[in-house]
Design a protein around this motif. Sequence first.
Motif, PDB file in Angstrom:
ATOM      1  N   VAL A  71       0.951  -1.079  -0.335  1.00 50.41           N
ATOM      2  CA  VAL A  71      -0.226  -0.010  -0.122  1.00 50.41           C
ATOM      3  C   VAL A  71       1.130   1.272  -0.209  1.00 50.41           C
ATOM      4  O   VAL A  71       0.716   2.059  -0.724  1.00 50.41           O
ATOM      5  N   ILE A 116       1.766   1.877  -3.223  1.00 50.20           N
ATOM      6  CA  ILE A 116       1.123   3.040  -4.235  1.00 50.20           C
ATOM      7  C   ILE A 116       0.835   3.982  -4.217  1.00 50.20           C
ATOM      8  O   ILE A 116       0.680   5.238  -4.479  1.00 50.20           O
ATOM      9  N   PHE A 173      -4.017   1.632 -11.377  1.00 52.99           N
ATOM     10  CA  PHE A 173      -5.856   0.912 -10.961  1.00 52.99           C
ATOM     11  C   PHE A 173      -6.042   0.749 -12.025  1.00 52.99           C
ATOM     12  O   PHE A 173      -7.187  -0.057 -12.869  1.00 52.99           O
ATOM     13  N   ILE A 232     -14.496  -0.491  -7.079  1.00 51.07           N
ATOM     14  CA  ILE A 232     -14.282  -0.078  -6.021  1.00 51.07           C
ATOM     15  C   ILE A 232     -15.788   0.251  -4.757  1.00 51.07           C
ATOM     16  O   ILE A 232     -14.898  -0.402  -3.877  1.00 51.07           O
ATOM     17  N   LEU A 233     -17.271  -0.028  -5.414  1.00 49.50           N
ATOM     18  CA  LEU A 233     -18.028  -0.456  -4.459  1.00 49.50           C
ATOM     19  C   LEU A 233     -17.617  -2.103  -3.950  1.00 49.50           C
ATOM     20  O   LEU A 233     -17.908  -1.783  -2.578  1.00 49.50           O
ATOM     21  N   ALA A 256     -14.852  -3.526  -2.608  1.00 51.01           N
ATOM     22  CA  ALA A 256     -13.866  -2.665  -1.749  1.00 51.01           C
ATOM     23  C   ALA A 256     -14.641  -1.931  -0.823  1.00 51.01           C
ATOM     24  O   ALA A 256     -14.292  -2.757   0.145  1.00 51.01           O
ATOM     25  N   PHE A 257     -15.673  -0.878  -1.286  1.00 52.29           N
ATOM     26  CA  PHE A 257     -15.872  -0.091  -0.051  1.00 52.29           C
ATOM     27  C   PHE A 257     -16.477  -1.156   1.060  1.00 52.29           C
ATOM     28  O   PHE A 257     -16.650  -0.954   2.183  1.00 52.29           O
ATOM     29  N   ALA A 267      -5.131  -4.326  -3.711  1.00 49.56           N
ATOM     30  CA  ALA A 267      -4.218  -3.403  -3.553  1.00 49.56           C
ATOM     31  C   ALA A 267      -5.861  -2.381  -2.924  1.00 49.56           C
ATOM     32  O   ALA A 267      -5.431  -1.368  -3.135  1.00 49.56           O
ATOM     33  N   PHE A 268      -7.084  -2.933  -3.956  1.00 49.43           N
ATOM     34  CA  PHE A 268      -8.108  -2.110  -2.919  1.00 49.43           C
ATOM     35  C   PHE A 268      -8.149  -1.933  -1.448  1.00 49.43           C
ATOM     36  O   PHE A 268      -8.547  -1.086  -0.714  1.00 49.43           O
ATOM     37  N   LYS A 279      -5.698  -1.293   0.864  1.00 50.19           N
ATOM     38  CA  LYS A 279      -5.681  -0.206   1.457  1.00 50.19           C
ATOM     39  C   LYS A 279      -6.772   0.673   2.498  1.00 50.19           C
ATOM     40  O   LYS A 279      -6.203   1.276   3.516  1.00 50.19           O
ATOM     41  N   LEU A 280      -7.719  -0.214   2.601  1.00 53.54           N
ATOM     42  CA  LEU A 280      -8.852   0.157   3.514  1.00 53.54           C
ATOM     43  C   LEU A 280      -9.019  -0.186   4.646  1.00 53.54           C
ATOM     44  O   LEU A 280      -9.045   0.133   4.915  1.00 53.54           O
TER      45      LEU A 280
END
Lengths: 53, 316, 66
Positions: free
Chosen positions: B184, B187, B199, B248-249, B251-252, B276-277, B280-281
Amino acid sequence: MLTHIGIEPERLQFSWISSAESTKFIDVVTEVVEAVRKVGPNTRLVKNMVREP
Amino acid sequence: MHTYIDKIREIASRLLKEEAVEMVIGYQEGTLPMISPPMSVRSAEDVEKLTWSSHCCINLANYLTDIKGKVAVFAKGCDCRSIVNHIAEGKVKREDVVIIGVPCNGMMERRTISNIFGDEIEEVVEEADGTVIVRGKGREEKYQKSDLLRQCCRVCVHKNPVLYDELVADPVAIPEDIQRYKEVEKIEAREIDKRWKFFENLISTCIRCYACRDACPTCYCPTCFVDEAQPQWVGKGDDEPDVMTFHILRAFHTAGRCTDCGACVSACPMGINMRAFTKKLEKDCLDLWDWEAGLTSDMRPALETFTPSDPEDNFK
Amino acid sequence: MSDWEPKIVAFLCNSCSYGAADLAGVGRMQYPANIRIIRIPCAGRMSPKFVLSALREGADGVWVSG
């Protein structure tokens, strides 16, 4: 998260305004608009984008 | 043969004979090398089919949501945290599940093995000392298991189950020099345009098969946002904005819940590293709220709670 | 491109910022016309879906205000 993947942080803004704070509302609107104006048109995540020649 | 296998079969057969559980969920030998599919065993005669290897990449917690009756499940460190997550979210009752903890030394990445070996692989055998023998096309190569580990297993600091009824073996040692968020940080250090390119490139091969969603234990919504049609939030094609929105969603939705089990990456037919997504979260949850998913079911998850001390730097 | 004006989708909470916007209107105050306001019952109604779909449909910025 969006910033991490490369969306400019100016594009998504959060704020907290009470319903009595109309002056703060004006200030924040101006601030947000100016910030977005500075980063220019959004090209990322846009569907069916017409690219300028 | 892996040292855990005898113990795994013994525990499974005991639980089934005692009728303590109706079903045991474990791994079986696959028809292809380097893939161990999940299996459920209902009678003590079938326990011989259960196995263990360094290819048990799937997260078995995925099969526990809304399950009926009492079941036993084999769980690695990460799977176990997913089960704790399920308990915290009310998807499974603690008393309905017998967790058989398996201390884990990491699973191997089949793509790495294929790439190094080159030819078609017929058999992969692990020795107790960490040597891996790969056979295929009449030749044989020896590798070290530590060189073939999945990326998520290399940075794993929760190798031992956190909540269990039985343990298959003694807990394994956790190396102290692990840099958990090296990927992370790499990136993060890049410029914003470079990150977007990274990405964009990462998801460019995505075929939207949703294998990552299906393999993920945290994805259990009755109707997934990608299947919603009215209103339709995400386009269904393979246009870049739609694919990116999906990732994105997805991962979110795992924010504060992802245990970095790597099941999504292992399930992906295109070899996309969608960690990778999510990584980070995971890092953000730890940095901002000191929260790590699945370590306790007594505390509410990070995104479900509010305290006046929560950081609000991005608020005007 | 010099006449480009940003388009910003503003998600405003019914009882907070929407009220403030209303009050600004009643008070005849001037503010940039770049925002398109969407009223939501509460900032808690906000979902990441809304943000992404606003960007997807061509918004240059998204502003969420409680």
